[in-house]
Design an enzyme around this catalytic site. Structure first.
Site, PDB file in Angstrom:
ATOM      1  N   CYS A 142       0.824  -1.219   0.000  1.00 49.92           N
ATOM      2  CA  CYS A 142       0.000   0.000   0.000  1.00 49.92           C
ATOM      3  C   CYS A 142       0.857   1.267   0.000  1.00 49.92           C
ATOM      4  O   CYS A 142       0.651   2.174  -0.808  1.00 49.92           O
ATOM      5  CB  CYS A 142      -0.926  -0.008   1.209  1.00 49.92           C
ATOM      6  SG  CYS A 142      -0.124  -0.526   2.745  1.00 49.92           S
ATOM      7  N   HIS A 223      -2.818   5.261   6.497  1.00 49.75           N
ATOM      8  CA  HIS A 223      -1.464   5.775   6.710  1.00 49.75           C
ATOM      9  C   HIS A 223      -1.455   7.254   6.294  1.00 49.75           C
ATOM     10  O   HIS A 223      -2.295   7.680   5.493  1.00 49.75           O
ATOM     11  CB  HIS A 223      -0.441   5.080   5.799  1.00 49.75           C
ATOM     12  CG  HIS A 223      -0.390   3.598   5.894  1.00 49.75           C
ATOM     13  ND1 HIS A 223      -0.005   2.916   7.021  1.00 49.75           N
ATOM     14  CD2 HIS A 223      -0.625   2.634   4.966  1.00 49.75           C
ATOM     15  CE1 HIS A 223      -0.007   1.610   6.781  1.00 49.75           C
ATOM     16  NE2 HIS A 223      -0.390   1.417   5.542  1.00 49.75           N
TER      17      HIS A 223
HETATM   18  P1  NAD Z   1      -4.975 -11.045   6.030  1.00 54.91           P
HETATM   19  O1  NAD Z   1      -4.315 -11.696   7.184  1.00 54.91           O
HETATM   20  O2  NAD Z   1      -6.073 -10.071   6.268  1.00 54.91           O
HETATM   21  O3  NAD Z   1      -5.539 -12.142   5.030  1.00 54.91           O
HETATM   22  C1  NAD Z   1      -4.783 -13.245   4.616  1.00 54.91           C
HETATM   23  C2  NAD Z   1      -5.716 -14.443   4.555  1.00 54.91           C
HETATM   24  O4  NAD Z   1      -5.027 -15.541   3.973  1.00 54.91           O
HETATM   25  C3  NAD Z   1      -6.225 -14.883   5.938  1.00 54.91           C
HETATM   26  O5  NAD Z   1      -7.622 -14.972   5.885  1.00 54.91           O
HETATM   27  C4  NAD Z   1      -5.567 -16.252   6.133  1.00 54.91           C
HETATM   28  O6  NAD Z   1      -6.386 -17.153   6.830  1.00 54.91           O
HETATM   29  C5  NAD Z   1      -5.383 -16.728   4.692  1.00 54.91           C
HETATM   30  N1  NAD Z   1      -4.340 -17.722   4.469  1.00 54.91           N
HETATM   31  C6  NAD Z   1      -3.235 -18.001   5.234  1.00 54.91           C
HETATM   32  N2  NAD Z   1      -2.532 -18.995   4.663  1.00 54.91           N
HETATM   33  C7  NAD Z   1      -3.181 -19.360   3.527  1.00 54.91           C
HETATM   34  C8  NAD Z   1      -2.955 -20.321   2.527  1.00 54.91           C
HETATM   35  N3  NAD Z   1      -1.892 -21.129   2.545  1.00 54.91           N
HETATM   36  N4  NAD Z   1      -3.856 -20.424   1.506  1.00 54.91           N
HETATM   37  C9  NAD Z   1      -4.934 -19.644   1.443  1.00 54.91           C
HETATM   38  N5  NAD Z   1      -5.216 -18.688   2.369  1.00 54.91           N
HETATM   39  C10 NAD Z   1      -4.340 -18.540   3.389  1.00 54.91           C
HETATM   40  O7  NAD Z   1      -3.795 -10.367   5.183  1.00 54.91           O
HETATM   41  P2  NAD Z   1      -3.938  -9.153   4.171  1.00 54.91           P
HETATM   42  O8  NAD Z   1      -3.845  -7.893   4.928  1.00 54.91           O
HETATM   43  O9  NAD Z   1      -5.075  -9.392   3.261  1.00 54.91           O
HETATM   44  O10 NAD Z   1      -2.554  -9.282   3.389  1.00 54.91           O
HETATM   45  C11 NAD Z   1      -2.392 -10.129   2.282  1.00 54.91           C
HETATM   46  C12 NAD Z   1      -1.200  -9.660   1.479  1.00 54.91           C
HETATM   47  O11 NAD Z   1      -1.466  -8.321   1.014  1.00 54.91           O
HETATM   48  C13 NAD Z   1       0.119  -9.564   2.249  1.00 54.91           C
HETATM   49  O12 NAD Z   1       1.178  -9.810   1.368  1.00 54.91           O
HETATM   50  C14 NAD Z   1       0.148  -8.106   2.690  1.00 54.91           C
HETATM   51  O13 NAD Z   1       1.438  -7.641   2.970  1.00 54.91           O
HETATM   52  C15 NAD Z   1      -0.442  -7.449   1.469  1.00 54.91           C
HETATM   53  N6  NAD Z   1      -1.037  -6.136   1.704  1.00 54.91           N
HETATM   54  C16 NAD Z   1      -1.752  -5.889   2.842  1.00 54.91           C
HETATM   55  C17 NAD Z   1      -2.268  -4.621   3.043  1.00 54.91           C
HETATM   56  C18 NAD Z   1      -3.002  -4.271   4.284  1.00 54.91           C
HETATM   57  O14 NAD Z   1      -2.882  -3.158   4.756  1.00 54.91           O
HETATM   58  N7  NAD Z   1      -3.768  -5.158   4.864  1.00 54.91           N
HETATM   59  C19 NAD Z   1      -2.075  -3.621   2.080  1.00 54.91           C
HETATM   60  C20 NAD Z   1      -1.387  -3.932   0.906  1.00 54.91           C
HETATM   61  C21 NAD Z   1      -0.853  -5.196   0.732  1.00 54.91           C
END
Ligand code: NAD
Length: 348
Positions: A142, A223
């Site tokens: 992000c 942020h």
């Molecule tokens: P999150 O924890 O909200 O969601 C991740 C999901 O994946 C969870 O529901 C978890 O149960 C599931 N999971 C775990 N292992 C798994 C597997 N082997 N197969 C399928 N599902 C699985 O995380 P998020 O915030 O959505 O982040 C996901 C990605 O996006 C990360 O790389 C993060 O850095 C990136 N990201 C997050 C944000 C943010 O602010 N939340 C912003 C930009 C990018």
């Protein structure tokens, strides 16, 4: 041809990706979503009409709670053209080794993965064309997405940048993350300089001189970035405002309309009925834009961490599969997702 998409992970990013992909049903079909846990989010996914898949050892857990599952993660991978991996950071690389690569499937990873998970670190404004025909692409985080869009606005307008210095005030947790903090602190994150964001921007725009510092604070909404861009040529404040007015995905929020804080940005999104109160553009406080000595641009912007990367993921699919050109993809994505900056007049 309708592209068959599988989504791994239905958390903050995965659930938004699913709903966004659904908007473009003339181009994409969500074949299924892989979830390891049978929980309220799994129930919501089913109620929205998504087909769930899980790992073979988890099938019984879903059965116990009566949440229907269509098959295993392996079976889903066999059925799709491309995978959107939205698993937590560093899980994506494991999934790539275990499933996507052995099954010869294209995948898009998120910013929590290291850059070497993919052939290209992607931002639509900065380097759409580099992702054309690629098998593995990483949509940057992000904060990196916001900084990269901002820098791209200058570069697309032919302005040469001497250096960028950015100070990031990071939300401590996403709204649903009940176990994270801080709750009464301001935490240098990291203590050392630079924070990882500057080097991450360089994975998309290698030639840029950028240094970032970051702290984490007890908020969940957005942020905030305070940015100084030193240019190699003289500009006026009017030039810079006009430049942002012409740049997709950068929203100028006016103090006269009482956009004075991040809370108001999110309140605006909620009042407008934006799904989940999301704000996918860079939320740039127009009144903060200041040009000193003609070369030094200062500004402050908000970054809605939960949703800012969603448009970029849609564009990444189109680029990888060479479905359309950069500007036509950006235009289509922004219109479909109802970005307030869609419909801007630009001619890059
Ligand atoms: P999150 O924890 O909200 O969601 C991740 C999901 O994946 C969870 O529901 C978890 O149960 C599931 N999971 C775990 N292992 C798994 C597997 N082997 N197969 C399928 N599902 C699985 O995380 P998020 O915030 O959505 O982040 C996901 C990605 O996006 C990360 O790389 C993060 O850095 C990136 N990201 C997050 C944000 C943010 O602010 N939340 C912003 C930009 C990018």
């Amino acid at each position: 041809m309708v592209v068959k998409v599988g989504i791994f992970g239905y958390g903050t990013i995965g659930k938004r990706l699913a709903d966004a992909i659904k908007v473009f049903s003339d181009e994409f079909e969500i074949v299924g979503i892989v979830k390891p846990t049978p929980d309220y989010e799994a129930e919501i996914a089913v109620s929205k009409g998504y087909k769930l898949y899980t790992y073979s050892e988890k099938l019984k857990d879903f059965e116990k709670l009566g949440i229907p599952v269509q098959g295993t993660a392996e079976e889903l991978v066999d059925k799709v053209d491309i995978i959107l991996d939205a698993t937590p950071g560093k899980v994506g690389i494991e999934m790539k080794k275990k499933l996507y690569e052995p099954k010869n499937k294209s995948a898009i990873f998120q910013g929590g993965e290291k850059a070497d998970v993919a052939e290209v670190s992607f931002n639509a404004l900065a380097n759409y064309d580099k992702a054309i025909g690629k098998r593995y692409v990483r949509v940057v985080s992000c904060n990196t997405t916001a900084l990269t869009r901002l820098i791209s606005s200058f570069l697309l307008h032919g302005l040469k940048i001497k250096r960028v210095r950015a100070y990031l005030v990071r939300r401590g947790a996403d709204p649903k993350e009940h176990k994270r903090g801080p709750i009464n602190d301001v935490v240098p994150d990291p203590l050392t300089v630079p924070s990882h964001h500057g080097p991450d921007v360089k994975t998309v725009i290698p030639e840029i001189d950028i240094v970032t510092m970051a702290v984490a604070v007890p908020t969940t909404i957005m942020h905030l970035h305070m940015v100084n861009i030193e240019l190699q040529e003289k500009v006026t404040r009017e030039d810079v405002v006009k430049m942002f007015e012409e740049t997709p995905r950068i929203a100028l929020l006016s103090g006269a309309k009482r956009f004075n804080s991040l809370a108001q940005v999110i309140e605006w999104a909620r009042d407008m009925g934006k799904p989940r109160g999301d704000f996918m553009e860079n939320a740039l406080f127009e009144d903060s834009i200041t040009v000193l000595d003609g070369y030094d641009v200062y500004l402050t912007m908000g970054v809605h961490q939960e949703s800012i990367v969603i448009p970029e993921n849609i564009d990444a699919i189109r680029a990888m599969l060479n479905l359309t050109s950069k500007w036509s993809s950006i235009e289509k994505t922004d219109k479909g997702l109802g970005l307030i900056t869609s419909g801007k007049k630009y001619s890059f």
